[in-house]
Design a protein around this motif. Structure first.
Motif, mmCIF file in Angstrom:
data_model
loop_
_atom_site.group_PDB
_atom_site.id
_atom_site.type_symbol
_atom_site.label_atom_id
_atom_site.label_comp_id
_atom_site.label_asym_id
_atom_site.label_seq_id
_atom_site.Cartn_x
_atom_site.Cartn_y
_atom_site.Cartn_z
ATOM 1 N N VAL A 283 -18.418 -51.408 12.394
ATOM 2 C CA VAL A 283 -19.257 -51.879 13.501
ATOM 3 C C VAL A 283 -19.166 -50.923 14.680
ATOM 4 C CG1 VAL A 283 -19.470 -53.688 15.265
ATOM 5 C CG2 VAL A 283 -19.234 -54.317 12.862
ATOM 6 N N SER A 284 -17.953 -50.459 14.977
ATOM 7 C CA SER A 284 -17.761 -49.509 16.084
ATOM 8 C C SER A 284 -18.525 -48.213 15.824
ATOM 9 C CB SER A 284 -16.267 -49.232 16.265
ATOM 10 O OG SER A 284 -16.062 -48.291 17.286
ATOM 11 N N ARG A 285 -18.462 -47.700 14.608
ATOM 12 C CA ARG A 285 -19.182 -46.474 14.264
ATOM 13 C C ARG A 285 -20.696 -46.678 14.352
ATOM 14 N NH1 ARG A 285 -15.823 -44.314 8.925
ATOM 15 N NH2 ARG A 285 -13.928 -43.659 10.048
ATOM 16 N N MET A 286 -21.154 -47.832 13.882
ATOM 17 C CA MET A 286 -22.588 -48.124 13.910
ATOM 18 C C MET A 286 -23.098 -48.196 15.350
ATOM 19 S SD MET A 286 -24.572 -51.345 12.164
ATOM 20 C CE MET A 286 -23.616 -52.537 13.130
ATOM 21 N N GLU A 287 -22.353 -48.876 16.216
ATOM 22 C CA GLU A 287 -22.798 -48.997 17.607
ATOM 23 C C GLU A 287 -22.712 -47.669 18.349
ATOM 24 O OE1 GLU A 287 -22.063 -53.712 18.550
ATOM 25 O OE2 GLU A 287 -20.885 -52.210 19.633
ATOM 26 N N THR A 288 -21.769 -46.828 17.963
ATOM 27 C CA THR A 288 -21.697 -45.485 18.562
ATOM 28 C C THR A 288 -22.919 -44.665 18.190
ATOM 29 O OG1 THR A 288 -19.277 -45.543 18.495
ATOM 30 C CG2 THR A 288 -20.310 -43.391 18.743
ATOM 31 N N ARG A 289 -23.364 -44.786 16.937
ATOM 32 C CA ARG A 289 -24.581 -44.084 16.507
ATOM 33 C C ARG A 289 -25.812 -44.615 17.237
ATOM 34 N NH1 ARG A 289 -22.991 -44.571 10.295
ATOM 35 N NH2 ARG A 289 -21.457 -42.889 10.145
ATOM 36 N N TRP A 290 -25.821 -45.909 17.500
ATOM 37 C CA TRP A 290 -26.942 -46.503 18.237
ATOM 38 C C TRP A 290 -26.960 -46.081 19.702
ATOM 39 C CZ3 TRP A 290 -26.540 -52.317 16.379
ATOM 40 C CH2 TRP A 290 -26.953 -52.368 15.037
ATOM 41 N N GLY A 291 -25.822 -45.607 20.187
ATOM 42 C CA GLY A 291 -25.743 -45.185 21.584
ATOM 43 C C GLY A 291 -25.488 -46.310 22.571
ATOM 44 N N ILE A 292 -24.844 -47.405 22.107
ATOM 45 C CA ILE A 292 -24.570 -48.511 23.029
ATOM 46 C C ILE A 292 -23.080 -48.720 23.278
ATOM 47 C CG2 ILE A 292 -26.685 -49.716 22.374
ATOM 48 C CD1 ILE A 292 -25.002 -51.602 20.690
ATOM 49 N N ALA A 293 -22.217 -48.036 22.525
ATOM 50 C CA ALA A 293 -20.772 -48.214 22.681
ATOM 51 C C ALA A 293 -20.191 -47.113 23.564
ATOM 52 C CB ALA A 293 -20.083 -48.202 21.313
ATOM 53 N N ASN A 294 -19.395 -47.518 24.557
ATOM 54 C CA ASN A 294 -18.680 -46.588 25.442
ATOM 55 C C ASN A 294 -19.620 -45.590 26.114
ATOM 56 O OD1 ASN A 294 -16.149 -47.719 24.568
ATOM 57 N ND2 ASN A 294 -16.335 -46.494 22.694
#
Length: 286
Positions: free
Chosen positions: A129-140
């Motif tokens: 989930v963390s990797r997916m949201e990082t790819r989406w550009g919404i994490a951190n």
């Protein structure tokens, strides 16, 4: 008379056990609250006395609001938890209605997937989930809204299976004739859901909303991954960082714990009838 006496004796014994159990549960909370009104040295010297006279101080709460961003953390927690609760009851409600009232090719398979989803802990999914949201550009990203969204989405997904199971059991108990009457009057599926099903399932919706809110409010694990900066911290993340920030200041820690726990207790006290009513109704009728 003998049956009455036996019944009374058994009731007394049951109440004694329940009172003892309640005291063992409630007293730690009372102990933390009373120590939050004592200075650090007073807690170490006498942690069980009531905060009366010279023992009483509000310095811990003043320091908490001065040194910690309590109000900002509350804002973040309330926004995350309310959004999660609202989206869960909306998505789970519509999914439950579709699974119960519509017959389609993969209906049984989807119901099995919902039950299977409850078997996977959040710890097993947080890395992808963390990797997916990082790819989406919404994490951190540093953006407040996107950071909140990065926490909200996994929490919604984590609550959906439980919510669907609870609501499915309740919706099954509703008389289908009411929905058929709505269709005869010209209502479509969405109108039937919002005007017929939702009003009749308020207890279960309240149950799902309360549990989703409390679970989101207390979910430190997800917050540790996605809330990295101080201005983004929710209240439980702030409490977790308190030890490293303030060392062994037990008075401040007790005050912070009180600020985190007491609002949840107040919410539960005022809404417990909806929790009990919704859970029992779904269990009996579903």
């Amino acid at each position: 008379m003998m049956k009455s006496k036996k019944f009374r004796i058994s009731s007394v014994l049951i109440y004694i056990v329940l009172i003892f159990w309640a005291l063992t549960t409630i007293y730690p909370i009372i102990w933390v609250i009373q120590n939050s009104f004592k200075a650090k040295d007073k807690i170490l010297a006498d942690s069980f006395s009531l905060p009366l006279g010279d023992l009483f101080t509000t310095a811990n709460y003043r320091k908490a609001f001065q040194n910690l961003n309590i109000l900002g953390a509350y804002r973040n927690s309330i926004f995350i938890s309310c959004t999660v609760a609202a989206m869960v009851i909306m998505l789970a409600g519509m999914a439950s209605f579709a699974l119960v009232r519509y017959r389609f090719k993969f209906n049984r398979f989807l119901q099995s997937l919902v039950l299977a989803a409850m078997m996977f802990p959040v710890f097993a999914t947080i890395i992808p989930v963390s990797r997916m949201e990082t790819r989406w550009g919404i994490a951190n990203t540093g953006n407040w809204f996107l950071t909140m969204l990065s926490v909200i989405l996994p929490q919604i997904a984590g609550n959906l299976a439980f919510a669907i199971v609870v609501l499915t059991g309740y919706i099954k108990s509703l008389p289908i004739e009411l929905e058929e009457a709505a269709y005869m009057e010209g209502s479509n599926a969405f109108q039937t859901f919002f005007k017929v099903v939702v009003p009749l399932t308020k207890p279960s919706f309240a149950t799902v909303a309360i549990f989703s809110f409390l679970w989101s409010y207390n979910d430190l694990f997800t917050q540790m991954f996605f809330l990295r900066t101080k201005d983004m911290w929710a209240i439980t993340r702030l409490l977790n960082e308190l030890t490293s920030m303030e060392g062994t200041n037990y008075g401040l820690m007790a005050a912070a714990v009180t600020l985190v726990v007491v609002p949840v207790i107040i919410v539960y006290i005022f809404l417990q009838k909806y929790i009990i009513k919704g859970m029992t109704a779904g269990a009996v009728k579903g």
